[in-house]
Design an enzyme around this catalytic site. Structure first.
Site, PDB file in Angstrom:
ATOM      1  CE  LYS A  84      -1.693   1.018  -5.996  1.00 30.59           C
ATOM      2  NZ  LYS A  84      -2.658   2.080  -6.426  1.00 30.59           N
ATOM      3  CG  LEU A  85       2.572  -4.778  -0.804  1.00 29.89           C
ATOM      4  CD1 LEU A  85       3.764  -5.691  -1.054  1.00 29.89           C
ATOM      5  CD2 LEU A  85       1.899  -5.128   0.518  1.00 29.89           C
TER       6      LEU A  85
END
Length: 317
Positions: free
Chosen positions: A126-127
């Site tokens: 996740k970014l």
């Protein structure tokens, strides 16, 4: 009677949004998502103190950031014992404006999962959907590391993520709803402004239409829900990630669920392409007050919870 949750699963892949993995099995989600806030919440429960203490003890000589990584992997590993699909593990929000740092952290997390015998096909990194986060995803995706783009509040962010080849995006429904409701004040009318007219629901519907119309492979996973109604308005979305509280409400409901989103209908949309070069991206996100404010607020909140987690770990060493 068939539950609303079981009906929803006919149209949409259901994902559990929690670090509390002991709640997972009863809802039979395909995937699971975590974030710093959810992990912090979980480790403060008595049920997870043994896992926290074991992880800290095993890696006590390492820097606190490395211990947090090990804790994220420990939770992800336990989650993957329960679900058949993928777990999302988040990169430290303090790297949201650091492309190289985000790339390095994504590689590190995948390497740690590999040490636990877990292949990259079962993990989503996740970014934050900043320009820098999206560029990091572009590099990681080319290396076969799949990315889940979070803190996404606008079509401009979604368009840029798709062009970068991100595996999946997580447009936030509830936080968009919160912003519009707060800013409307006494003028907000739930009967008129909720349901199909909910600003968060409309945002995801628009993004979904954009992706299907222009043939992007990036998966759309609605996130951050406040009510079962918001979830059911997006039945048919590729995936929906849902908190245990709302999963329980859907499990208890026998309301009839109708498909609201479909690729065929979306392809007929009159939506137009959005420019995704850096200057256009920055202008479009800046031009949308809600997106600008909620992105900044989200990064601050996740960063603050990462710091709280660090202090918790330091206190145990």
């Amino acid at each position: 009677m068939t539950t609303a949750l079981d009906q929803l699963k006919q149209y949409t892949t259901v994902v559990a949004d929690t670090g509390d993995f002991q709640q997972l099995a009863q809802y039979k989600p395909q995937d699971a998502t975590t974030n710093p806030s959810l992990i912090l919440k979980a480790v403060q429960k008595d049920d997870y103190k043994p896992l926290l203490e074991k992880t800290v003890k095993a890696h006590a000589s390492k820097p606190v950031g490395a211990i947090i990584d090990q804790l994220l992997i420990a939770f992800g590993t336990e989650i993957l014992k329960i679900i058949p699909g993928r777990v999302s593990t988040e990169v430290d929000a303090r790297l949201s404006f650091d492309t190289e740092g985000s790339i390095a952290k994504g590689r590190e997390l995948i390497a740690l999962y590999k040490e636990h015998g877990i292949g990259r096909e079962r993990v989503l990194i996740k970014l934050a959907s900043t320009w820098e986060g999206i560029r990091a995803a572009e590099v990681l995706q080319k290396e076969g590391i799949h990315c889940n783009m979070t803190l996404l509040f606008s079509l401009a962010q979604a368009a840029a993520c798709a062009e970068a080849g991100a595996q999946l995006i997580s447009p936030f429904v509830g936080r968009i709803y919160d912003w519009y409701k707060k800013n409307a004040g006494s003028a907000w009318d739930e009967a008129k402004d909720g349901g199909a007219n909910d600003p968060g629901v409309k945002s995801v519907r628009r993004i979904y239409a954009y992706y299907k119309k222009f043939g992007y492979k990036t998966e759309v996973m609605g996130a951050s829900f406040r009510t079962p109604g918001q979830i059911l308005e997006l039945a048919g979305c590729d995936l929906l990630t849902i908190s245990p509280d709302l999963l329980q409400k859907l499990h208890e409901s026998t309301e009839k669920v109708e498909r609201k989103l479909s690729p065929d209908i979306a392809k007929e949309s009159d939506i137009e392409r959005v420019p995704v070069d850096e200057s256009s991206f920055r202008f479009l996100v800046n031009d949308e007050a809600m997106a600008t404010e909620k992105l900044a607020e989200g990064i601050r909140a996740f960063a603050a919870d990462a710091i709280k987690l660090e202090k918790l770990i330091d206190a145990l060493r």
